[in-house]
Design an enzyme around this catalytic site. Structure first.
Site, mmCIF file in Angstrom:
data_model
loop_
_atom_site.group_PDB
_atom_site.id
_atom_site.type_symbol
_atom_site.label_atom_id
_atom_site.label_comp_id
_atom_site.label_asym_id
_atom_site.label_seq_id
_atom_site.Cartn_x
_atom_site.Cartn_y
_atom_site.Cartn_z
ATOM 1 N N GLY A 11 0.824 -1.204 0.000
ATOM 2 C CA GLY A 11 0.000 0.000 0.000
ATOM 3 C C GLY A 11 0.858 1.254 0.000
ATOM 4 N N VAL A 24 17.995 8.167 -3.750
ATOM 5 C CA VAL A 24 18.639 8.536 -5.015
ATOM 6 C C VAL A 24 19.722 9.583 -4.797
ATOM 7 C CG1 VAL A 24 18.271 9.593 -7.283
ATOM 8 C CG2 VAL A 24 16.639 7.898 -6.403
ATOM 9 N N ARG A 72 0.835 -5.362 -5.461
ATOM 10 C CA ARG A 72 0.987 -6.576 -4.663
ATOM 11 C C ARG A 72 1.224 -7.746 -5.616
ATOM 12 N NH1 ARG A 72 -0.445 -4.843 0.326
ATOM 13 N NH2 ARG A 72 -1.996 -3.177 0.467
ATOM 14 N N GLY A 102 5.561 -1.915 3.679
ATOM 15 C CA GLY A 102 5.068 -2.429 4.950
ATOM 16 C C GLY A 102 5.465 -3.870 5.192
ATOM 17 N N ASP A 103 4.628 -4.575 5.925
ATOM 18 C CA ASP A 103 4.945 -5.922 6.374
ATOM 19 C C ASP A 103 5.226 -6.873 5.212
ATOM 20 O OD1 ASP A 103 4.842 -8.014 8.647
ATOM 21 O OD2 ASP A 103 3.407 -8.799 7.210
ATOM 22 N N SER A 105 6.134 -6.133 2.192
ATOM 23 C CA SER A 105 7.345 -5.688 1.509
ATOM 24 C C SER A 105 8.584 -6.168 2.255
ATOM 25 C CB SER A 105 7.359 -4.157 1.411
ATOM 26 O OG SER A 105 6.178 -3.681 0.806
ATOM 27 N N THR A 125 4.372 2.770 5.595
ATOM 28 C CA THR A 125 2.971 2.342 5.681
ATOM 29 C C THR A 125 2.240 3.258 6.645
ATOM 30 O OG1 THR A 125 1.475 0.607 6.472
ATOM 31 C CG2 THR A 125 3.670 0.634 7.413
ATOM 32 N N ASP A 127 -0.083 2.351 8.496
ATOM 33 C CA ASP A 127 -0.597 1.559 9.616
ATOM 34 C C ASP A 127 0.273 1.623 10.866
ATOM 35 O OD1 ASP A 127 -2.604 0.759 7.870
ATOM 36 O OD2 ASP A 127 -1.490 -1.014 7.225
ATOM 37 N N ASP A 129 2.624 -0.319 11.767
ATOM 38 C CA ASP A 129 2.632 -1.664 12.352
ATOM 39 C C ASP A 129 3.905 -2.448 12.060
ATOM 40 O OD1 ASP A 129 2.228 -2.002 9.643
ATOM 41 O OD2 ASP A 129 0.601 -3.453 9.848
ATOM 42 N N ARG A 162 -26.081 13.974 17.417
ATOM 43 C CA ARG A 162 -25.975 12.570 17.051
ATOM 44 C C ARG A 162 -24.655 11.974 17.526
ATOM 45 N NH1 ARG A 162 -27.905 13.551 10.862
ATOM 46 N NH2 ARG A 162 -30.130 13.147 11.113
ATOM 47 N N ARG A 171 -5.198 -1.983 9.319
ATOM 48 C CA ARG A 171 -5.117 -3.450 9.268
ATOM 49 C C ARG A 171 -5.347 -4.025 10.663
ATOM 50 N NH1 ARG A 171 0.006 -5.654 6.974
ATOM 51 N NH2 ARG A 171 -1.231 -7.545 6.681
ATOM 52 N N GLY A 185 -10.313 13.992 20.550
ATOM 53 C CA GLY A 185 -11.258 14.054 21.659
ATOM 54 C C GLY A 185 -12.404 13.071 21.549
ATOM 55 N N ARG A 243 -24.703 7.611 13.186
ATOM 56 C CA ARG A 243 -24.303 7.692 11.791
ATOM 57 C C ARG A 243 -22.884 7.133 11.662
ATOM 58 N NH1 ARG A 243 -28.885 8.434 11.688
ATOM 59 N NH2 ARG A 243 -30.128 10.012 10.578
ATOM 60 N N GLN A 251 -7.248 8.209 3.539
ATOM 61 C CA GLN A 251 -6.190 8.240 4.555
ATOM 62 C C GLN A 251 -4.804 8.005 3.968
ATOM 63 O OE1 GLN A 251 -7.809 5.950 8.286
ATOM 64 N NE2 GLN A 251 -9.107 5.458 6.534
#
Length: 319
Positions: A11, A24, A72, A102-103, A105, A125, A127, A129, A162, A171, A185, A243, A251
């Site tokens: 990603g 580079v 991928r 990420g993971d 990769s 990434t 994430d 993570d 609401r 993930r 908040g 909602r 993101q």
């Protein structure tokens, strides 16, 4: 080492371009040729490799996504696919490879390392993570994107009195939800690393309503459940007007923040330094604002840990 390659995989994340730029320009500064792999590991296997010059990475530090493109590849998970990739690297005279991603990769870089080809992993990434680093490239930008959305959602939530559920990416990690929830908040944050009690969440929201609270924001990490399922479960316990907003791939986009641009520049340059020192098979990261690197095989064996002190703080501040 006379030539190095660089690829982005998995990603995309804001700051990947800044990292490629650093690789580079750091390499060329040391009179090393750089070749860009177009399209991740799939592009590596097909030999979609181009020489990069200083001008190739001009005017990209502020751009989101990755100009090297990403994809991928199930085929690269096989031994045959990996050997095809190594053959292409050898064909182009490339001596070492910087893998930004990420993971998945990292697992590709680990496989190449185990077969004798020196790789350095750079954590890219949203994430956050990846083991062996406190922060990953793209995480700060993604969290700021989520915060901007939360601020806007809160405006309409207060206007209509609401409860809003905001589903965020990550993930199996709750870092985006936790950091955005605390900074925004949010009254409730649901992350994979902490047990969730829907009954208690509903009671807390109801208690807030009873004391005059007009609206609430609930942040749900995708690794827990989707936003609509969370809404259904809460409404089964308490009668509330809820909602749901799923932020999705917004993101991943946008111009990287200063934090991500600086982090990407530091990590990309450090990856080149390791290859020049004949230290392949490493993964770079940052801890307490200091650059670190680990054996990539050992790094992948490390568990990812979310900061549960922040989770505790968010609960205390959302009473």
């Amino acid at each position: 080492m006379k030539r190095i390659g660089v690829l982005t995989s998995g990603g995309d994340a804001p700051g990947m371009n800044a990292a490629v730029r650093a690789v580079v320009r750091k390499a060329i500064y040391h009179e090393i040729e750089v070749y860009g792999v177009i399209g991740g590991y799939a592009g590596l296997m097909s030999g979609n490799i181009e020489k990069l010059e200083l001008g190739s990475v001009g005017d990209i530090i502020h751009r989101g996504g990755t100009f090297l493109q990403s994809a991928r590849s199930e085929e690269f998970k096989t031994k045959e696919g990996q050997q095809r990739g190594i053959a292409q690297l050898r064909k182009h005279g490339i001596d070492g490879l910087v893998v930004i991603g990420g993971d998945g990769s990292y697992r590709g870089a680990k496989a190449l390392t185990e077969q004798g080809f020196p790789c350095v992993g750079v954590p890219g990434t949203i994430d956050n993570d990846i083991p062996g680093t406190q922060f990953t490239i793209g995480f700060d930008t993604a969290v700021n994107t989520v915060i901007d959305a939360i601020d806007k959602i809160r405006d309409t939530a207060s206007s209509h009195e609401r409860t809003f559920i905001v589903e965020v990416m990550g993930r199996n990690a709750g870092d985006i939800a936790l950091w955005a929830g605390l900074a925004g908040g949010a009254e409730t944050i649901l992350i994979p690393e902490a047990e969730q009690d829907i009954q208690e969440i509903a009671q807390r929201l109801k208690k807030g309503q009873d004391r005059g609270k007009k609206h609430s924001i609930i942040i749900v990490a995708e690794g827990v459940m989707n936003g609509y399922e969370a809404s259904k479960q809460i409404q089964e316990v308490a009668d509330m007007d809820i909602r749901v907003t799923v932020l999705g791939h917004v993101q991943r986009g946008g111009s990287p923040t200063v934090t991500d641009r600086v982090l990407a520049s530091r990590l990309g340059a450090r990856a080149v330094e390791l290859l020049l020192a004949d230290k392949g098979g490493r993964a770079v990261g940052i801890e307490n604002n200091k650059l670190v690197d680990y054996d990539i095989i050992e790094a992948l064996a490390m568990p990812h840990k979310v900061d549960l002190d922040l989770y505790k703080l968010s609960s205390e501040l959302s009473i």
